[in-house]
Design a protein around this motif. Structure first.
Motif, PDB file in Angstrom:
ATOM      1  N   ILE A 197       8.481  15.815  -0.761  1.00  0.00           N
ATOM      2  CA  ILE A 197       8.092  15.402   0.596  1.00  0.00           C
ATOM      3  C   ILE A 197       6.715  14.750   0.569  1.00  0.00           C
ATOM      4  CG2 ILE A 197       7.456  16.276   2.890  1.00  0.00           C
ATOM      5  CD1 ILE A 197       9.694  18.418   2.445  1.00  0.00           C
ATOM      6  N   THR A 198       5.802  15.314  -0.210  1.00  0.00           N
ATOM      7  CA  THR A 198       4.453  14.755  -0.324  1.00  0.00           C
ATOM      8  C   THR A 198       4.494  13.362  -0.935  1.00  0.00           C
ATOM      9  OG1 THR A 198       3.548  16.971  -0.556  1.00  0.00           O
ATOM     10  CG2 THR A 198       2.140  15.158  -1.249  1.00  0.00           C
ATOM     11  N   THR A 199       5.381  13.146  -1.886  1.00  0.00           N
ATOM     12  CA  THR A 199       5.497  11.823  -2.510  1.00  0.00           C
ATOM     13  C   THR A 199       5.900  10.769  -1.476  1.00  0.00           C
ATOM     14  OG1 THR A 199       6.090  12.799  -4.633  1.00  0.00           O
ATOM     15  CG2 THR A 199       6.706  10.501  -4.294  1.00  0.00           C
ATOM     16  N   ILE A 200       6.803  11.118  -0.596  1.00  0.00           N
ATOM     17  CA  ILE A 200       7.276  10.168   0.410  1.00  0.00           C
ATOM     18  C   ILE A 200       6.272  10.009   1.553  1.00  0.00           C
ATOM     19  CG2 ILE A 200       9.106   9.732   2.106  1.00  0.00           C
ATOM     20  CD1 ILE A 200      10.977  11.273   0.123  1.00  0.00           C
ATOM     21  N   HIS A 201       5.635  11.118   1.940  1.00  0.00           N
ATOM     22  CA  HIS A 201       4.698  11.108   3.076  1.00  0.00           C
ATOM     23  C   HIS A 201       3.253  11.282   2.609  1.00  0.00           C
ATOM     24  CE1 HIS A 201       7.758  11.185   6.223  1.00  0.00           C
ATOM     25  NE2 HIS A 201       8.459  11.925   5.393  1.00  0.00           N
ATOM     26  N   VAL A 256       0.875  16.754   5.817  1.00  0.00           N
ATOM     27  CA  VAL A 256       1.663  17.153   4.652  1.00  0.00           C
ATOM     28  C   VAL A 256       0.776  17.843   3.625  1.00  0.00           C
ATOM     29  CG1 VAL A 256       3.037  16.267   2.717  1.00  0.00           C
ATOM     30  CG2 VAL A 256       3.410  15.382   5.009  1.00  0.00           C
ATOM     31  N   TRP A 257      -0.433  17.337   3.432  1.00  0.00           N
ATOM     32  CA  TRP A 257      -1.356  17.945   2.463  1.00  0.00           C
ATOM     33  C   TRP A 257      -1.858  19.301   2.966  1.00  0.00           C
ATOM     34  CZ3 TRP A 257      -1.425  15.793  -2.192  1.00  0.00           C
ATOM     35  CH2 TRP A 257      -0.997  14.471  -2.296  1.00  0.00           C
ATOM     36  N   ALA A 314       1.525   6.335  -7.117  1.00  0.00           N
ATOM     37  CA  ALA A 314       0.390   7.167  -7.536  1.00  0.00           C
ATOM     38  C   ALA A 314       0.707   8.653  -7.383  1.00  0.00           C
ATOM     39  CB  ALA A 314      -0.848   6.797  -6.725  1.00  0.00           C
ATOM     40  N   THR A 315       1.277   9.041  -6.259  1.00  0.00           N
ATOM     41  CA  THR A 315       1.610  10.446  -6.017  1.00  0.00           C
ATOM     42  C   THR A 315       2.697  10.918  -6.976  1.00  0.00           C
ATOM     43  OG1 THR A 315       1.095  10.106  -3.679  1.00  0.00           O
ATOM     44  CG2 THR A 315       2.248  12.115  -4.239  1.00  0.00           C
ATOM     45  N   LEU A 316       3.700  10.098  -7.184  1.00  0.00           N
ATOM     46  CA  LEU A 316       4.786  10.444  -8.103  1.00  0.00           C
ATOM     47  C   LEU A 316       4.256  10.578  -9.532  1.00  0.00           C
ATOM     48  CD1 LEU A 316       7.831  10.929  -8.320  1.00  0.00           C
ATOM     49  CD2 LEU A 316       8.112   8.484  -8.726  1.00  0.00           C
ATOM     50  N   LEU A 345       0.830  -1.210   0.000  1.00  0.00           N
ATOM     51  CA  LEU A 345       0.000   0.000   0.000  1.00  0.00           C
ATOM     52  C   LEU A 345       0.865   1.261   0.000  1.00  0.00           C
ATOM     53  CD1 LEU A 345      -2.897  -0.920   2.449  1.00  0.00           C
ATOM     54  CD2 LEU A 345      -3.039  -0.562  -0.022  1.00  0.00           C
ATOM     55  N   TYR A 346       1.899   1.272   0.812  1.00  0.00           N
ATOM     56  CA  TYR A 346       2.797   2.435   0.876  1.00  0.00           C
ATOM     57  C   TYR A 346       3.454   2.681  -0.477  1.00  0.00           C
ATOM     58  CZ  TYR A 346       6.725   5.416   2.145  1.00  0.00           C
ATOM     59  OH  TYR A 346       7.638   6.439   2.190  1.00  0.00           O
ATOM     60  N   LEU A 347       3.990   1.649  -1.077  1.00  0.00           N
ATOM     61  CA  LEU A 347       4.635   1.789  -2.382  1.00  0.00           C
ATOM     62  C   LEU A 347       3.645   2.176  -3.475  1.00  0.00           C
ATOM     63  CD1 LEU A 347       7.194  -1.160  -2.251  1.00  0.00           C
ATOM     64  CD2 LEU A 347       7.652   1.282  -1.982  1.00  0.00           C
ATOM     65  N   THR A 348       2.423   1.660  -3.396  1.00  0.00           N
ATOM     66  CA  THR A 348       1.386   2.045  -4.354  1.00  0.00           C
ATOM     67  C   THR A 348       1.069   3.530  -4.219  1.00  0.00           C
ATOM     68  OG1 THR A 348       0.440  -0.175  -4.279  1.00  0.00           O
ATOM     69  CG2 THR A 348      -0.988   1.585  -5.111  1.00  0.00           C
TER      70      THR A 348
END
Length: 167
Positions: A130-134, A140-141, A52-54, A45-48
């Protein structure tokens, strides 16, 4: 006897890496017999979320750079200016300002110049990373919205300091 000493560490490494072996790290067992499926699910889930964010960020940057590379560019005060024929919200990115023709030379133009002077696009790019990682962290949002608001206040303040009428 001398070769047995050399083989011993290699044999230990082979046994540790063998797929039939279970590895225990701080109470978490990972191996073919492991029932710790939740760890795998959380990692997936974290990697997904990262992917998605990237992907979303990359698509947004591609659209931005396509817009910045279309049409004619004019240099005004060392800034690349794209003048839009239609009324649209003005914005700046890097060394570019995209602005309606009617707003060139106005307080809006000065405001966008202040965004460039303060390098706000660099802040936003760092925050995108930072948003991509967190991506899972709502703070963060929220911080992203607050950062944009802070940038607007800072550009407004610097614009007013140039002597432009606040009205």
């Amino acid at each position: 006897a001398m070769f047995a000493d050399i083989r011993m560490p290699i044999t230990a490494i082979e046994e540790a890496l063998a797929p039939t072996q279970s590895i225990a790290i701080e109470g978490i067992t990972i191996g073919p017999d492991s029932s710790n499926i939740w760890l795998i699910i959380v990692c997936v889930l974290y990697l997904t979320g990262i992917v998605a964010t990237l992907t979303s960020n990359i698509v947004a940057y591609i659209r931005l750079f396509r817009l910045l590379n279309t049409g004619q560019t004019e240099w005004i005060d060392g800034i690349k200016v794209k003048k839009a024929d239609v009324d649209m919200p003005s914005f700046s990115w890097g060394r570019y300002i995209v602005i309606s023709r009617s707003d060139v030379g106005s307080a809006v133009f000065m405001h966008e110049k202040m965004h460039i002077k303060c390098r706000h696009s660099m802040d936003l790019m760092l925050h995108s990373l930072i948003t991509t990682i967190h991506w899972f962290n709502p703070i963060v949002w929220i911080a992203h919205k607050e950062l944009k608001t802070l940038h607007e206040y800072e550009a407004d303040e610097l614009t007013l300091k140039t002597g432009i009428n606040p009205a």
